[in-house]
Design a protein around this motif. Structure first.
Motif, PDB file in Angstrom:
ATOM      1  N   ALA A  55       0.801  -1.221   0.000  1.00  0.00           N
ATOM      2  CA  ALA A  55       0.000   0.000   0.000  1.00  0.00           C
ATOM      3  C   ALA A  55       0.833   1.271   0.000  1.00  0.00           C
ATOM      4  CB  ALA A  55      -0.928   0.009   1.210  1.00  0.00           C
ATOM      5  N   LEU A  56       2.056   1.245   0.532  1.00  0.00           N
ATOM      6  CA  LEU A  56       2.813   2.481   0.694  1.00  0.00           C
ATOM      7  C   LEU A  56       4.190   2.443   0.046  1.00  0.00           C
ATOM      8  CD1 LEU A  56       1.956   3.190   4.460  1.00  0.00           C
ATOM      9  CD2 LEU A  56       0.871   4.177   2.428  1.00  0.00           C
ATOM     10  N   ILE A  57       4.980   1.430   0.385  1.00  0.00           N
ATOM     11  CA  ILE A  57       6.386   1.443  -0.041  1.00  0.00           C
ATOM     12  C   ILE A  57       6.516   1.216  -1.535  1.00  0.00           C
ATOM     13  CG2 ILE A  57       8.627   0.349   0.275  1.00  0.00           C
ATOM     14  CD1 ILE A  57       7.775  -0.340   3.130  1.00  0.00           C
ATOM     15  N   SER A  58       5.903   0.159  -2.040  1.00  0.00           N
ATOM     16  CA  SER A  58       6.020  -0.168  -3.469  1.00  0.00           C
ATOM     17  C   SER A  58       4.900   0.425  -4.308  1.00  0.00           C
ATOM     18  CB  SER A  58       6.041  -1.699  -3.646  1.00  0.00           C
ATOM     19  OG  SER A  58       7.112  -2.282  -2.925  1.00  0.00           O
ATOM     20  N   ALA A  59       4.014   1.181  -3.713  1.00  0.00           N
ATOM     21  CA  ALA A  59       2.837   1.682  -4.426  1.00  0.00           C
ATOM     22  C   ALA A  59       3.217   2.702  -5.495  1.00  0.00           C
ATOM     23  CB  ALA A  59       1.861   2.305  -3.433  1.00  0.00           C
ATOM     24  N   VAL A  60       2.363   2.783  -6.501  1.00  0.00           N
ATOM     25  CA  VAL A  60       2.525   3.771  -7.579  1.00  0.00           C
ATOM     26  C   VAL A  60       1.554   4.912  -7.292  1.00  0.00           C
ATOM     27  CG1 VAL A  60       2.381   4.172 -10.060  1.00  0.00           C
ATOM     28  CG2 VAL A  60       3.123   1.938  -9.198  1.00  0.00           C
ATOM     29  N   TRP A  61       2.099   6.119  -7.150  1.00  0.00           N
ATOM     30  CA  TRP A  61       1.282   7.253  -6.731  1.00  0.00           C
ATOM     31  C   TRP A  61       0.912   8.185  -7.884  1.00  0.00           C
ATOM     32  CZ3 TRP A  61      -0.451   7.277  -1.751  1.00  0.00           C
ATOM     33  CH2 TRP A  61       0.203   6.420  -0.853  1.00  0.00           C
ATOM     34  N   ALA A  74       0.167  -1.383  -4.972  1.00  0.00           N
ATOM     35  CA  ALA A  74      -1.061  -0.601  -5.077  1.00  0.00           C
ATOM     36  C   ALA A  74      -0.912   0.474  -6.150  1.00  0.00           C
ATOM     37  CB  ALA A  74      -1.385   0.044  -3.734  1.00  0.00           C
ATOM     38  N   CYS A  75      -1.983   0.709  -6.875  1.00  0.00           N
ATOM     39  CA  CYS A  75      -1.975   1.697  -7.947  1.00  0.00           C
ATOM     40  C   CYS A  75      -2.920   2.837  -7.554  1.00  0.00           C
ATOM     41  CB  CYS A  75      -2.413   1.062  -9.266  1.00  0.00           C
ATOM     42  SG  CYS A  75      -2.285   2.166 -10.683  1.00  0.00           S
ATOM     43  N   TRP A  76      -2.374   3.838  -6.856  1.00  0.00           N
ATOM     44  CA  TRP A  76      -3.183   4.952  -6.391  1.00  0.00           C
ATOM     45  C   TRP A  76      -3.429   5.986  -7.491  1.00  0.00           C
ATOM     46  CZ3 TRP A  76      -5.506   3.348  -2.393  1.00  0.00           C
ATOM     47  CH2 TRP A  76      -4.861   2.559  -1.447  1.00  0.00           C
ATOM     48  N   ILE A  77      -2.966   5.704  -8.698  1.00  0.00           N
ATOM     49  CA  ILE A  77      -3.287   6.577  -9.835  1.00  0.00           C
ATOM     50  C   ILE A  77      -4.803   6.618 -10.036  1.00  0.00           C
ATOM     51  CG2 ILE A  77      -2.898   6.950 -12.304  1.00  0.00           C
ATOM     52  CD1 ILE A  77      -0.324   5.362 -12.047  1.00  0.00           C
ATOM     53  N   PRO A 324     -13.595  -1.234 -17.785  1.00  0.00           N
ATOM     54  CA  PRO A 324     -12.572  -2.297 -17.895  1.00  0.00           C
ATOM     55  C   PRO A 324     -11.158  -1.805 -17.653  1.00  0.00           C
ATOM     56  CG  PRO A 324     -14.156  -2.429 -19.708  1.00  0.00           C
ATOM     57  CD  PRO A 324     -14.445  -1.157 -18.993  1.00  0.00           C
ATOM     58  N   ALA A 325     -10.884  -0.539 -17.920  1.00  0.00           N
ATOM     59  CA  ALA A 325      -9.529  -0.021 -17.733  1.00  0.00           C
ATOM     60  C   ALA A 325      -9.132   0.019 -16.265  1.00  0.00           C
ATOM     61  CB  ALA A 325      -9.416   1.382 -18.337  1.00  0.00           C
ATOM     62  N   TRP A 326     -10.117   0.124 -15.361  1.00  0.00           N
ATOM     63  CA  TRP A 326      -9.805   0.243 -13.932  1.00  0.00           C
ATOM     64  C   TRP A 326     -10.280  -0.968 -13.138  1.00  0.00           C
ATOM     65  CZ3 TRP A 326      -6.415   3.811 -13.025  1.00  0.00           C
ATOM     66  CH2 TRP A 326      -6.406   4.990 -13.766  1.00  0.00           C
ATOM     67  N   ARG A 327     -10.683  -2.019 -13.799  1.00  0.00           N
ATOM     68  CA  ARG A 327     -11.242  -3.163 -13.079  1.00  0.00           C
ATOM     69  C   ARG A 327     -10.203  -3.849 -12.189  1.00  0.00           C
ATOM     70  NH1 ARG A 327     -14.947  -6.547 -16.897  1.00  0.00           N
ATOM     71  NH2 ARG A 327     -15.909  -4.472 -16.945  1.00  0.00           N
ATOM     72  N   SER A 328      -8.943  -3.689 -12.495  1.00  0.00           N
ATOM     73  CA  SER A 328      -7.893  -4.377 -11.730  1.00  0.00           C
ATOM     74  C   SER A 328      -7.509  -3.647 -10.450  1.00  0.00           C
ATOM     75  CB  SER A 328      -6.642  -4.536 -12.605  1.00  0.00           C
ATOM     76  OG  SER A 328      -6.146  -3.266 -13.014  1.00  0.00           O
ATOM     77  N   VAL A 329      -8.084  -2.469 -10.199  1.00  0.00           N
ATOM     78  CA  VAL A 329      -7.698  -1.697  -9.004  1.00  0.00           C
ATOM     79  C   VAL A 329      -8.885  -1.582  -8.051  1.00  0.00           C
ATOM     80  CG1 VAL A 329      -5.847  -0.411 -10.124  1.00  0.00           C
ATOM     81  CG2 VAL A 329      -8.192   0.433 -10.276  1.00  0.00           C
ATOM     82  N   ALA A 330      -9.700  -2.619  -7.982  1.00  0.00           N
ATOM     83  CA  ALA A 330     -10.869  -2.579  -7.101  1.00  0.00           C
ATOM     84  C   ALA A 330     -10.461  -2.447  -5.637  1.00  0.00           C
ATOM     85  CB  ALA A 330     -11.723  -3.836  -7.308  1.00  0.00           C
ATOM     86  N   TYR A 334     -11.929   0.407  -2.932  1.00  0.00           N
ATOM     87  CA  TYR A 334     -12.656   0.092  -1.711  1.00  0.00           C
ATOM     88  C   TYR A 334     -11.872   0.501  -0.461  1.00  0.00           C
ATOM     89  CZ  TYR A 334     -15.959  -2.492  -4.589  1.00  0.00           C
ATOM     90  OH  TYR A 334     -16.914  -2.835  -5.521  1.00  0.00           O
ATOM     91  N   LEU A 335     -10.546   0.445  -0.525  1.00  0.00           N
ATOM     92  CA  LEU A 335      -9.749   0.932   0.602  1.00  0.00           C
ATOM     93  C   LEU A 335      -9.923   2.433   0.779  1.00  0.00           C
ATOM     94  CD1 LEU A 335      -6.368  -1.039   0.371  1.00  0.00           C
ATOM     95  CD2 LEU A 335      -8.029  -1.077   2.233  1.00  0.00           C
ATOM     96  N   PHE A 336     -10.028   3.160  -0.318  1.00  0.00           N
ATOM     97  CA  PHE A 336     -10.261   4.600  -0.242  1.00  0.00           C
ATOM     98  C   PHE A 336     -11.606   4.885   0.419  1.00  0.00           C
ATOM     99  CE2 PHE A 336     -12.180   8.372  -2.278  1.00  0.00           C
ATOM    100  CZ  PHE A 336     -11.306   9.342  -1.816  1.00  0.00           C
ATOM    101  N   VAL A 337     -12.640   4.138   0.029  1.00  0.00           N
ATOM    102  CA  VAL A 337     -13.962   4.307   0.645  1.00  0.00           C
ATOM    103  C   VAL A 337     -13.896   3.973   2.135  1.00  0.00           C
ATOM    104  CG1 VAL A 337     -16.339   3.473   0.659  1.00  0.00           C
ATOM    105  CG2 VAL A 337     -15.163   3.853  -1.509  1.00  0.00           C
ATOM    106  N   ALA A 338     -13.230   2.870   2.478  1.00  0.00           N
ATOM    107  CA  ALA A 338     -13.134   2.465   3.881  1.00  0.00           C
ATOM    108  C   ALA A 338     -12.407   3.520   4.706  1.00  0.00           C
ATOM    109  CB  ALA A 338     -12.410   1.119   3.982  1.00  0.00           C
ATOM    110  N   LEU A 339     -11.349   4.104   4.145  1.00  0.00           N
ATOM    111  CA  LEU A 339     -10.602   5.132   4.871  1.00  0.00           C
ATOM    112  C   LEU A 339     -11.468   6.365   5.118  1.00  0.00           C
ATOM    113  CD1 LEU A 339      -7.962   6.207   6.067  1.00  0.00           C
ATOM    114  CD2 LEU A 339      -7.337   6.999   3.768  1.00  0.00           C
TER     115      LEU A 339
END
Length: 365
Positions: A55-61, A74-77, A324-330, A334-339
């Protein structure tokens, strides 16, 4: 005769203060607590390590799209590029300054409530209950003072979630208090009406109420008469939660000793004056945890408006994930909603806890 002065208290030993003292008192007080703390700590390290790395160290921002994402990170793009839709829904981008003003006023109203010494705290609370909903509707909806109207069908995202929760909370509490008083009334007609209302709304799931308000209610209205979908949802949520709020308040009223009612009568107070000055302040103080629990439940239940076509925060994220372009970052969505939900729910929980401590008079059971 010499007067003996008491010696100053010695500081606690090093093993009982500071960080190590806290660990020893709370985590390693006994041998079985020590074993449990070590086992839980080991499991947390095993589980949290990969999660933090993902979620943080290897994530793409930052980036342009899913092509910049990496497997196993994680792909926070996704959040970066769709943040406007998650916050405002289909609300026009050039008019988003209007809900932004309302949100700033909301913060100015709410934040001082966490600080007892904040100047004008009570007046801000009064404005938040009375003036802010009216001013917020004028700004967000438009159609007044030369503001361009924006249909409620274009409202969405976190903005819609906050509107549903805020209006529902403000309206449900006073209605719940009136229903609780009515249920304890000595007048059979008033008591029967309140009992019927409370038991009916508590016996029906909220998802059914929203469905009925959106789909079935227009069928029973005269031809040419219609209500806004958002207004129907607000009415349904308010009536549903007011029934639960009434039972919470009734529990507080039943916890007040009979002597308090007799004392109010001895002072010559009438029914409404005794309730306003003596009974209700004590009852509401007792049920602060129950009220907070109902408010938090209401805030989370706002996600159910998705079934009637209103895109709150969760609905906005889910609708975006259908691309379909964002289906892989579900997971990221959901983590954003939970936060977001955790921040608001935790804030309400802490406020209720601080309010409970502030109003505590030592009568704990």
């Amino acid at each position: 005769m010499a007067v003996h002065q008491p010696l100053p208290d010695l500081p606690p030993p090093p093993s009982e203060r500071g960080l190590w003292g806290w660990f020893r008192q709370n985590l390693f007080s006994t041998w079985y607590n020590s074993i449990a703390s070590l086992v839980v700590g080991y499991l947390l390290i095993i589980w949290l390590g990969p999660v933090i790395n993902w979620a943080l160290i290897s994530a793409v921002w930052t980036g342009e799209g899913t092509d910049d994402c990496r497997p196993g990170a994680a792909c926070w793009i996704f959040i970066q590029q769709r943040l406007g839709f998650f916050l405002y829904g289909f609300y026009p981008a050039e008019l988003r300054w209007r809900p932004n003003i309302v949100f700033v006023l909301f913060l100015i109203t709410v934040v001082p409530q966490f600080f007892p010494r904040a100047p004008g705290r009570k007046w801000l609370a009064l404005f938040g209950i009375t003036g802010l909903p009216v001013l917020g509707f004028v700004l967000i909806n438009g159609g007044f003072f030369g503001l361009d109207p924006v249909a409620t069908s274009r409202w969405g995202g976190l903005m819609l979630t906050l509107i549903l929760a805020y209006v529902g909370i403000i309206a449900a509490l006073p209605i719940g208090v009136v229903l609780a008083l009515g249920r304890r009334s000595e007048m059979p007609v008033i008591r029967g009406i309140c009992v019927t209302f409370i038991e009916f709304w508590r016996a029906v799931p909220l998802i059914t109420i929203l469905f009925m308000a959106s789909v079935m209610l227009p069928l029973f209205l005269p031809q040419g008469v219609s209500f806004d979908k958002l207004l129907r949802a607000l009415i349904g949520i308010t009536l549903f939660q007011s029934a639960y709020m009434a039972e919470v308040v009734r529990g507080g009223l039943q916890a007040i000793p009979k002597g308090q009612y007799e004392a109010a009568q001895a002072l010559g107070f009438g029914y409404w004056r005794s309730m306003r000055l003596i009974i209700l302040p004590q009852a509401l103080k007792i049920v602060i945890p129950g009220i907070a629990n109902t408010v938090i439940s209401l805030f989370k239940d706002t996600t159910l408006v998705l079934i009637i076509g209103l895109f709150d925060l969760l609905g906005a994220v889910r609708s975006t994930l259908s691309d379909p372009a964002w289906r892989s970052v579900a997971a990221e969505g959901y983590l954003f909603v939970a936060l977001c939900f955790w921040i608001f729910c935790f804030g309400m929980s802490r406020y209720s806890h601080n309010l409970e401590k502030k109003l505590d008079t030592g009568h704990k059971t």
